[in-house]
Scaffold this motif. Structure first.
Motif, PDB file in Angstrom:
ATOM      1  N   ILE A   1       1.223 -14.930  12.462  1.00  0.00           N
ATOM      2  CA  ILE A   1       1.794 -14.121  11.383  1.00  0.00           C
ATOM      3  C   ILE A   1       0.698 -13.336  10.675  1.00  0.00           C
ATOM      4  CG2 ILE A   1       3.010 -14.219   9.171  1.00  0.00           C
ATOM      5  CD1 ILE A   1       4.575 -16.624  10.349  1.00  0.00           C
ATOM      6  N   ALA A   2      -0.429 -13.979  10.415  1.00  0.00           N
ATOM      7  CA  ALA A   2      -1.548 -13.290   9.758  1.00  0.00           C
ATOM      8  C   ALA A   2      -2.031 -12.121  10.612  1.00  0.00           C
ATOM      9  CB  ALA A   2      -2.690 -14.268   9.498  1.00  0.00           C
ATOM     10  N   GLU A   3      -2.165 -12.363  11.902  1.00  0.00           N
ATOM     11  CA  GLU A   3      -2.622 -11.314  12.814  1.00  0.00           C
ATOM     12  C   GLU A   3      -1.645 -10.132  12.825  1.00  0.00           C
ATOM     13  OE1 GLU A   3      -4.538 -11.415  17.208  1.00  0.00           O
ATOM     14  OE2 GLU A   3      -2.553 -12.322  17.043  1.00  0.00           O
ATOM     15  N   THR A   4      -0.366 -10.432  12.838  1.00  0.00           N
ATOM     16  CA  THR A   4       0.658  -9.385  12.828  1.00  0.00           C
ATOM     17  C   THR A   4       0.594  -8.572  11.543  1.00  0.00           C
ATOM     18  OG1 THR A   4       2.106 -10.701  14.235  1.00  0.00           O
ATOM     19  CG2 THR A   4       3.145  -8.954  12.943  1.00  0.00           C
ATOM     20  N   LYS A   5       0.457  -9.254  10.415  1.00  0.00           N
ATOM     21  CA  LYS A   5       0.405  -8.546   9.131  1.00  0.00           C
ATOM     22  C   LYS A   5      -0.828  -7.655   9.037  1.00  0.00           C
ATOM     23  CE  LYS A   5       3.451 -11.414   6.443  1.00  0.00           C
ATOM     24  NZ  LYS A   5       4.497 -10.443   6.163  1.00  0.00           N
ATOM     25  N   VAL A   6      -1.970  -8.146   9.495  1.00  0.00           N
ATOM     26  CA  VAL A   6      -3.192  -7.336   9.485  1.00  0.00           C
ATOM     27  C   VAL A   6      -2.983  -6.079  10.326  1.00  0.00           C
ATOM     28  CG1 VAL A   6      -5.594  -7.246  10.284  1.00  0.00           C
ATOM     29  CG2 VAL A   6      -4.787  -9.225   8.990  1.00  0.00           C
ATOM     30  N   THR A   7      -2.420  -6.243  11.502  1.00  0.00           N
ATOM     31  CA  THR A   7      -2.171  -5.098  12.391  1.00  0.00           C
ATOM     32  C   THR A   7      -1.197  -4.112  11.757  1.00  0.00           C
ATOM     33  OG1 THR A   7      -2.571  -6.487  14.324  1.00  0.00           O
ATOM     34  CG2 THR A   7      -1.377  -4.437  14.696  1.00  0.00           C
ATOM     35  N   GLN A   8      -0.131  -4.621  11.160  1.00  0.00           N
ATOM     36  CA  GLN A   8       0.858  -3.747  10.522  1.00  0.00           C
ATOM     37  C   GLN A   8       0.231  -2.944   9.383  1.00  0.00           C
ATOM     38  OE1 GLN A   8       3.788  -6.703   9.435  1.00  0.00           O
ATOM     39  NE2 GLN A   8       5.121  -6.149  11.149  1.00  0.00           N
ATOM     40  N   VAL A   9      -0.555  -3.617   8.551  1.00  0.00           N
ATOM     41  CA  VAL A   9      -1.187  -2.934   7.413  1.00  0.00           C
ATOM     42  C   VAL A   9      -2.170  -1.875   7.909  1.00  0.00           C
ATOM     43  CG1 VAL A   9      -2.764  -3.242   5.453  1.00  0.00           C
ATOM     44  CG2 VAL A   9      -0.854  -4.826   5.783  1.00  0.00           C
ATOM     45  N   MET A  10      -2.991  -2.243   8.879  1.00  0.00           N
ATOM     46  CA  MET A  10      -3.986  -1.296   9.395  1.00  0.00           C
ATOM     47  C   MET A  10      -3.309  -0.081  10.041  1.00  0.00           C
ATOM     48  SD  MET A  10      -6.987  -2.474   8.648  1.00  0.00           S
ATOM     49  CE  MET A  10      -8.136  -1.742   9.784  1.00  0.00           C
ATOM     50  N   ASP A  11      -2.267  -0.316  10.818  1.00  0.00           N
ATOM     51  CA  ASP A  11      -1.540   0.793  11.447  1.00  0.00           C
ATOM     52  C   ASP A  11      -0.886   1.693  10.401  1.00  0.00           C
ATOM     53  OD1 ASP A  11      -2.276  -0.188  13.921  1.00  0.00           O
ATOM     54  OD2 ASP A  11      -0.310  -1.052  14.386  1.00  0.00           O
ATOM     55  N   PHE A  12      -0.290   1.074   9.391  1.00  0.00           N
ATOM     56  CA  PHE A  12       0.371   1.828   8.326  1.00  0.00           C
ATOM     57  C   PHE A  12      -0.648   2.672   7.551  1.00  0.00           C
ATOM     58  CE2 PHE A  12       2.458   2.068   4.080  1.00  0.00           C
ATOM     59  CZ  PHE A  12       3.652   2.669   4.463  1.00  0.00           C
ATOM     60  N   ALA A  13      -1.802   2.089   7.264  1.00  0.00           N
ATOM     61  CA  ALA A  13      -2.853   2.819   6.536  1.00  0.00           C
ATOM     62  C   ALA A  13      -3.359   3.997   7.368  1.00  0.00           C
ATOM     63  CB  ALA A  13      -3.998   1.874   6.184  1.00  0.00           C
ATOM     64  N   ARG A  14      -3.572   3.785   8.657  1.00  0.00           N
ATOM     65  CA  ARG A  14      -4.056   4.870   9.527  1.00  0.00           C
ATOM     66  C   ARG A  14      -3.012   5.979   9.634  1.00  0.00           C
ATOM     67  NH1 ARG A  14      -7.214   2.637   7.947  1.00  0.00           N
ATOM     68  NH2 ARG A  14      -8.702   1.180   8.792  1.00  0.00           N
ATOM     69  N   LYS A  15      -1.762   5.576   9.743  1.00  0.00           N
ATOM     70  CA  LYS A  15      -0.675   6.549   9.843  1.00  0.00           C
ATOM     71  C   LYS A  15      -0.645   7.453   8.609  1.00  0.00           C
ATOM     72  CE  LYS A  15       4.354   6.772  10.214  1.00  0.00           C
ATOM     73  NZ  LYS A  15       5.596   6.003  10.213  1.00  0.00           N
ATOM     74  N   HIS A  16      -0.990   6.885   7.461  1.00  0.00           N
ATOM     75  CA  HIS A  16      -1.005   7.656   6.213  1.00  0.00           C
ATOM     76  C   HIS A  16      -2.404   8.156   5.860  1.00  0.00           C
ATOM     77  CE1 HIS A  16       2.894   5.638   5.964  1.00  0.00           C
ATOM     78  NE2 HIS A  16       3.248   6.685   5.245  1.00  0.00           N
ATOM     79  N   GLN A  17      -3.306   8.074   6.820  1.00  0.00           N
ATOM     80  CA  GLN A  17      -4.670   8.601   6.711  1.00  0.00           C
ATOM     81  C   GLN A  17      -5.462   8.006   5.547  1.00  0.00           C
ATOM     82  OE1 GLN A  17      -4.101  12.854   6.747  1.00  0.00           O
ATOM     83  NE2 GLN A  17      -3.715  12.867   8.938  1.00  0.00           N
ATOM     84  N   HIS A  18      -5.363   6.674   5.419  1.00  0.00           N
ATOM     85  CA  HIS A  18      -6.149   5.955   4.415  1.00  0.00           C
ATOM     86  C   HIS A  18      -7.082   4.985   5.132  1.00  0.00           C
ATOM     87  CE1 HIS A  18      -3.907   7.587   1.107  1.00  0.00           C
ATOM     88  NE2 HIS A  18      -2.762   7.134   1.597  1.00  0.00           N
ATOM     89  N   PRO A  19      -8.294   4.814   4.610  1.00  0.00           N
ATOM     90  CA  PRO A  19      -9.259   3.915   5.257  1.00  0.00           C
ATOM     91  C   PRO A  19      -9.127   2.445   4.831  1.00  0.00           C
ATOM     92  CG  PRO A  19     -10.321   5.043   3.450  1.00  0.00           C
ATOM     93  CD  PRO A  19      -8.911   5.584   3.533  1.00  0.00           C
ATOM     94  N   LEU A  20      -7.982   2.063   4.316  1.00  0.00           N
ATOM     95  CA  LEU A  20      -7.762   0.695   3.838  1.00  0.00           C
ATOM     96  C   LEU A  20      -8.089  -0.319   4.935  1.00  0.00           C
ATOM     97  CD1 LEU A  20      -6.629  -1.061   1.487  1.00  0.00           C
ATOM     98  CD2 LEU A  20      -4.405  -0.895   2.611  1.00  0.00           C
ATOM     99  N   GLN A  21      -8.819  -1.356   4.564  1.00  0.00           N
ATOM    100  CA  GLN A  21      -9.180  -2.419   5.498  1.00  0.00           C
ATOM    101  C   GLN A  21      -8.442  -3.698   5.132  1.00  0.00           C
ATOM    102  OE1 GLN A  21     -11.491  -2.333   8.251  1.00  0.00           O
ATOM    103  NE2 GLN A  21     -10.980  -0.190   7.899  1.00  0.00           N
ATOM    104  N   CYS A  22      -7.894  -4.337   6.143  1.00  0.00           N
ATOM    105  CA  CYS A  22      -7.194  -5.603   5.973  1.00  0.00           C
ATOM    106  C   CYS A  22      -7.738  -6.552   7.032  1.00  0.00           C
ATOM    107  CB  CYS A  22      -5.690  -5.390   6.143  1.00  0.00           C
ATOM    108  SG  CYS A  22      -4.693  -6.846   5.797  1.00  0.00           S
ATOM    109  N   VAL A  23      -8.134  -7.741   6.605  1.00  0.00           N
ATOM    110  CA  VAL A  23      -8.733  -8.713   7.521  1.00  0.00           C
ATOM    111  C   VAL A  23      -8.102 -10.083   7.298  1.00  0.00           C
ATOM    112  CG1 VAL A  23     -10.943  -7.492   7.666  1.00  0.00           C
ATOM    113  CG2 VAL A  23     -10.609  -9.244   5.913  1.00  0.00           C
ATOM    114  N   MET A  24      -8.400 -10.993   8.221  1.00  0.00           N
ATOM    115  CA  MET A  24      -7.939 -12.367   8.049  1.00  0.00           C
ATOM    116  C   MET A  24      -9.114 -13.307   8.237  1.00  0.00           C
ATOM    117  SD  MET A  24      -5.708 -12.706  11.532  1.00  0.00           S
ATOM    118  CE  MET A  24      -5.950 -14.344  12.164  1.00  0.00           C
ATOM    119  N   GLU A  25      -9.054 -14.435   7.536  1.00  0.00           N
ATOM    120  CA  GLU A  25     -10.096 -15.447   7.692  1.00  0.00           C
ATOM    121  C   GLU A  25      -9.451 -16.821   7.625  1.00  0.00           C
ATOM    122  OE1 GLU A  25     -11.808 -16.322   3.218  1.00  0.00           O
ATOM    123  OE2 GLU A  25     -12.904 -14.921   4.465  1.00  0.00           O
TER     124      GLU A  25
END
Length: 110
Positions: A84-108
């Motif tokens: 679930i964490a991996e999916t959320k990170v991917t979704q956030v990163m894809d959404f940010a790129r789609k909207h041309q923002h450099p937002l970083q989302c990671v998991m630990e």
């Protein structure tokens, strides 16, 4: 022989067996923190929107997390199992790129 040894239902008789049912012990899955990192370009409103959309935060909770990210450089969005964490990170990163923002989302690992 004693009377106890002659009984057919005696637990010490030759045809006696014990059946034990073993319950497998399940291990709790490892948990992972999903974190958003601060940057100088992603608008605060976009971060709040991401927290509402992908982490089901209300406006107040999302704003609080966004301000924490803004002031401390990093903020926790939630704690999830690995998949679930991996999916959320991917979704956030894809959404940010789609909207041309450099937002970083990671998991630990927690």
């Amino acid at each position: 022989m004693s009377n106890d040894e002659n009984r057919s239902g005696s637990p010490t008789g030759p045809n006696t067996s014990v059946i034990t049912k073993v319950k497998p012990k399940t291990k709790r899955p490892n948990l992972y923190r999903v974190l958003i990192l601060n940057d100088d370009y992603t608008p605060m409103e976009f971060v709040v929107h991401v927290l509402e959309k992908f982490f089901q935060k209300d406006v107040e909770a999302a704003t609080k997390i966004m301000l924490h990210v803004h002031h401390h450089g990093i903020g926790e969005c939630g704690v999830f199992t690995y998949e679930i964490a991996e999916t959320k990170v991917t979704q956030v990163m894809d959404f940010a790129r789609k909207h041309q923002h450099p937002l970083q989302c990671v998991m630990e690992k927690k």
